[in-house]
Design a protein around this motif. Structure first.
Motif, PDB file in Angstrom:
ATOM      1  N   GLY A 191      72.623 -46.445 108.337  1.00  0.00           N
ATOM      2  CA  GLY A 191      71.797 -45.928 109.416  1.00  0.00           C
ATOM      3  C   GLY A 191      72.164 -46.511 110.762  1.00  0.00           C
ATOM      4  N   THR A 192      71.568 -45.949 111.798  1.00  0.00           N
ATOM      5  CA  THR A 192      71.820 -46.450 113.151  1.00  0.00           C
ATOM      6  C   THR A 192      71.284 -47.864 113.337  1.00  0.00           C
ATOM      7  OG1 THR A 192      69.754 -45.414 113.876  1.00  0.00           O
ATOM      8  CG2 THR A 192      71.793 -44.137 114.142  1.00  0.00           C
ATOM      9  N   ASP A 193      70.403 -48.288 112.426  1.00  0.00           N
ATOM     10  CA  ASP A 193      69.891 -49.663 112.486  1.00  0.00           C
ATOM     11  C   ASP A 193      70.817 -50.654 111.793  1.00  0.00           C
ATOM     12  OD1 ASP A 193      69.549 -48.876 109.895  1.00  0.00           O
ATOM     13  OD2 ASP A 193      67.370 -49.148 109.851  1.00  0.00           O
ATOM     14  N   GLN A 194      71.976 -50.159 111.325  1.00  0.00           N
ATOM     15  CA  GLN A 194      72.987 -50.962 110.639  1.00  0.00           C
ATOM     16  C   GLN A 194      72.597 -51.344 109.211  1.00  0.00           C
ATOM     17  OE1 GLN A 194      76.117 -51.541 112.164  1.00  0.00           O
ATOM     18  NE2 GLN A 194      75.147 -50.055 113.505  1.00  0.00           N
ATOM     19  N   ASN A 195      71.456 -50.868 108.730  1.00  0.00           N
ATOM     20  CA  ASN A 195      71.077 -51.112 107.345  1.00  0.00           C
ATOM     21  C   ASN A 195      71.844 -50.164 106.436  1.00  0.00           C
ATOM     22  OD1 ASN A 195      69.214 -53.157 107.911  1.00  0.00           O
ATOM     23  ND2 ASN A 195      67.607 -51.667 108.355  1.00  0.00           N
ATOM     24  N   THR A 196      72.287 -50.699 105.299  1.00  0.00           N
ATOM     25  CA  THR A 196      73.072 -49.927 104.347  1.00  0.00           C
ATOM     26  C   THR A 196      72.244 -49.658 103.094  1.00  0.00           C
ATOM     27  OG1 THR A 196      75.105 -50.951 105.152  1.00  0.00           O
ATOM     28  CG2 THR A 196      75.207 -49.873 103.013  1.00  0.00           C
ATOM     29  N   VAL A 197      72.234 -48.410 102.643  1.00  0.00           N
ATOM     30  CA  VAL A 197      71.483 -48.019 101.454  1.00  0.00           C
ATOM     31  C   VAL A 197      72.460 -47.503 100.406  1.00  0.00           C
ATOM     32  CG1 VAL A 197      69.714 -46.496 100.496  1.00  0.00           C
ATOM     33  CG2 VAL A 197      69.455 -47.429 102.812  1.00  0.00           C
ATOM     34  N   PHE A 198      72.402 -48.091  99.193  1.00  0.00           N
ATOM     35  CA  PHE A 198      73.188 -47.597  98.071  1.00  0.00           C
ATOM     36  C   PHE A 198      72.275 -46.676  97.257  1.00  0.00           C
ATOM     37  CE2 PHE A 198      75.160 -51.514  99.386  1.00  0.00           C
ATOM     38  CZ  PHE A 198      76.513 -51.241  99.315  1.00  0.00           C
ATOM     39  N   ASN A 199      72.608 -45.401  97.250  1.00  0.00           N
ATOM     40  CA  ASN A 199      71.728 -44.399  96.669  1.00  0.00           C
ATOM     41  C   ASN A 199      71.896 -44.223  95.161  1.00  0.00           C
ATOM     42  OD1 ASN A 199      70.577 -43.104  99.300  1.00  0.00           O
ATOM     43  ND2 ASN A 199      72.784 -43.253  99.625  1.00  0.00           N
ATOM     44  N   SER A 200      72.919 -44.831  94.597  1.00  0.00           N
ATOM     45  CA  SER A 200      73.208 -44.646  93.186  1.00  0.00           C
ATOM     46  C   SER A 200      72.175 -45.338  92.295  1.00  0.00           C
ATOM     47  CB  SER A 200      74.588 -45.209  92.872  1.00  0.00           C
ATOM     48  OG  SER A 200      74.815 -45.275  91.482  1.00  0.00           O
ATOM     49  N   THR A 201      72.044 -44.796  91.071  1.00  0.00           N
ATOM     50  CA  THR A 201      71.219 -45.480  90.055  1.00  0.00           C
ATOM     51  C   THR A 201      72.080 -46.437  89.240  1.00  0.00           C
ATOM     52  OG1 THR A 201      71.615 -43.661  88.499  1.00  0.00           O
ATOM     53  CG2 THR A 201      69.610 -43.544  89.870  1.00  0.00           C
ATOM     54  N   GLY A 202      73.323 -46.570  89.630  1.00  0.00           N
ATOM     55  CA  GLY A 202      74.242 -47.461  88.923  1.00  0.00           C
ATOM     56  C   GLY A 202      74.135 -48.893  89.422  1.00  0.00           C
ATOM     57  N   SER A 203      75.251 -49.469  89.835  1.00  0.00           N
ATOM     58  CA  SER A 203      75.248 -50.871  90.247  1.00  0.00           C
ATOM     59  C   SER A 203      76.325 -51.128  91.280  1.00  0.00           C
ATOM     60  CB  SER A 203      75.483 -51.784  89.035  1.00  0.00           C
ATOM     61  OG  SER A 203      76.773 -51.542  88.480  1.00  0.00           O
ATOM     62  N   VAL A 204      76.235 -52.301  91.890  1.00  0.00           N
ATOM     63  CA  VAL A 204      77.233 -52.768  92.845  1.00  0.00           C
ATOM     64  C   VAL A 204      77.882 -54.005  92.250  1.00  0.00           C
ATOM     65  CG1 VAL A 204      77.636 -53.705  95.144  1.00  0.00           C
ATOM     66  CG2 VAL A 204      75.945 -51.887  94.817  1.00  0.00           C
ATOM     67  N   THR A 205      79.183 -54.030  92.146  1.00  0.00           N
ATOM     68  CA  THR A 205      79.899 -55.174  91.596  1.00  0.00           C
ATOM     69  C   THR A 205      80.339 -56.093  92.727  1.00  0.00           C
ATOM     70  OG1 THR A 205      80.711 -53.852  89.736  1.00  0.00           O
ATOM     71  CG2 THR A 205      81.839 -55.929  90.191  1.00  0.00           C
ATOM     72  N   LEU A 206      79.838 -57.335  92.695  1.00  0.00           N
ATOM     73  CA  LEU A 206      80.180 -58.305  93.733  1.00  0.00           C
ATOM     74  C   LEU A 206      81.496 -58.998  93.413  1.00  0.00           C
ATOM     75  CD1 LEU A 206      76.726 -60.064  94.289  1.00  0.00           C
ATOM     76  CD2 LEU A 206      77.762 -58.292  95.701  1.00  0.00           C
ATOM     77  N   SER A 207      82.088 -59.561  94.429  1.00  0.00           N
ATOM     78  CA  SER A 207      83.269 -60.395  94.222  1.00  0.00           C
ATOM     79  C   SER A 207      82.894 -61.566  93.325  1.00  0.00           C
ATOM     80  CB  SER A 207      83.785 -60.915  95.560  1.00  0.00           C
ATOM     81  OG  SER A 207      84.145 -59.840  96.401  1.00  0.00           O
ATOM     82  N   SER A 208      83.838 -62.013  92.510  1.00  0.00           N
ATOM     83  CA  SER A 208      83.569 -63.144  91.619  1.00  0.00           C
ATOM     84  C   SER A 208      84.790 -64.028  91.538  1.00  0.00           C
ATOM     85  CB  SER A 208      83.173 -62.661  90.221  1.00  0.00           C
ATOM     86  OG  SER A 208      84.257 -61.978  89.604  1.00  0.00           O
ATOM     87  N   GLY A 209      84.569 -65.289  91.210  1.00  0.00           N
ATOM     88  CA  GLY A 209      85.665 -66.243  91.084  1.00  0.00           C
ATOM     89  C   GLY A 209      85.125 -67.634  90.843  1.00  0.00           C
ATOM     90  N   THR A 210      86.015 -68.576  90.636  1.00  0.00           N
ATOM     91  CA  THR A 210      85.628 -69.959  90.375  1.00  0.00           C
ATOM     92  C   THR A 210      85.177 -70.651  91.661  1.00  0.00           C
ATOM     93  OG1 THR A 210      87.837 -70.826  90.786  1.00  0.00           O
ATOM     94  CG2 THR A 210      87.342 -70.063  88.545  1.00  0.00           C
ATOM     95  N   THR A 211      84.638 -71.847  91.500  1.00  0.00           N
ATOM     96  CA  THR A 211      84.247 -72.637  92.667  1.00  0.00           C
ATOM     97  C   THR A 211      85.457 -72.909  93.556  1.00  0.00           C
ATOM     98  OG1 THR A 211      82.437 -73.693  91.462  1.00  0.00           O
ATOM     99  CG2 THR A 211      83.259 -74.835  93.424  1.00  0.00           C
ATOM    100  N   ALA A 212      86.596 -73.173  92.933  1.00  0.00           N
ATOM    101  CA  ALA A 212      87.819 -73.459  93.696  1.00  0.00           C
ATOM    102  C   ALA A 212      88.321 -72.246  94.460  1.00  0.00           C
ATOM    103  CB  ALA A 212      88.908 -73.975  92.764  1.00  0.00           C
TER     104      ALA A 212
END
Length: 263
Positions: free
Chosen positions: A39-60
């Protein structure tokens, strides 16, 4: 500034729509379905009923130059984490945690007095890392150094006071007092023994925190000499003919960003 236009093909994989309201819509599928709306307010909406996969990795593998607001899955800790102004914080059961390094040194022991006394031992030293929790109050106690023995009273040096950090649970023990009229005092590192008619031994240190003090001797040709107080890195030296024992070495740490020797 150019305007983003619709993008379609006969095998549509995605469609980006820009309209006069300034809202950005990302659609997917041959029959376009709205997946993401910005939106023009810079808020992002994910409309799916699925999921969002975040980046992942070790502490290092954390980003080398993180910015506030980053979020990822930490595979070392099996927890989600977010970067805040206080550093990386783990998310789990609404408990926010972060890793901290510590170095705790107790007050040193006082040296003995009167004739041929022993040196005071260094305060016990502990260093390492642990996990702290946001919103929890931790108590820090910095131990004072022990007073020296009193000349004429044959009193030992006073043991230094303990230093502690409540999150660690185990205090760093104050350094032992150097011997005067009686045996040297144990501590984080032990006090040195007094030079006497028979010589006296240095006192013990605390395991994992310091070392024992050196022994005092009697040398009828060159008078008696006291032993050195122990240090975090080495025992105090025994007295020799004509010289008192050196104090034990400390240990180096780079917790401040540069190597400094403590205790």
């Amino acid at each position: 500034m150019s305007t983003i236009s619709s993008s379609t093909t006969s095998t549509t994989a995605y469609k980006v729509t820009a309209d006069t309201t300034g809202t950005l819509v990302i659609q997917t599928g041959a029959t376009p379905t709205t997946a993401v709306t910005v939106g023009t307010d810079q808020n992002t909406v994910f409309n799916s009923t699925g999921s969002v996969t975040l980046s992942s990795g070790t502490t290092a593998q954390r980003p080398s130059s993180p910015t506030v607001g980053m979020i990822r899955y930490n595979t070392t800790q099996s927890k989600y984490e977010v970067y805040t102004s206080a550093g990386w914080a783990f998310l789990g059961s609404t408990v926010y945690e972060y890793s901290a390094s510590y170095l705790i040194v107790a007050g040193g022991g006082g040296g003995g007095a009167y004739a041929y006394p022993g040196g005071g031992g260094a305060g016990g030293m502990q260093t390492g890392s642990l996990t702290l929790t946001f919103g929890t109050t931790y108590t820090v106690t910095v131990g004072a150094g022990g007073a020296g023995g009193v000349y004429g009273g044959s009193t030992n040096g006073v043991q230094g006071s303990n230093s502690s950090f409540s999150a660690l649970g185990t205090a760093s023990v104050g350094g032992g007092g150097g011997a005067s009229g009686s045996a040297a005092t144990s501590g984080g590192s032990g006090g040195g023994g007094r030079g006497s008619a028979t010589g006296s031994t240095g006192a013990s240190g605390t395991a994992g925190q310091g070392s024992a003090g050196g022994n005092g001797i009697t040398d009828s040709a060159t008078y008696a000499n006291g032993g050195g107080g122990g240090g975090a890195g080495a025992v105090g030296a025994n007295a020799t003919s004509g010289a008192g024992g050196n104090g034990g070495n400390g240990l180096a740490s780079s917790i401040t960003g540069s190597s400094v020797t403590y205790a």
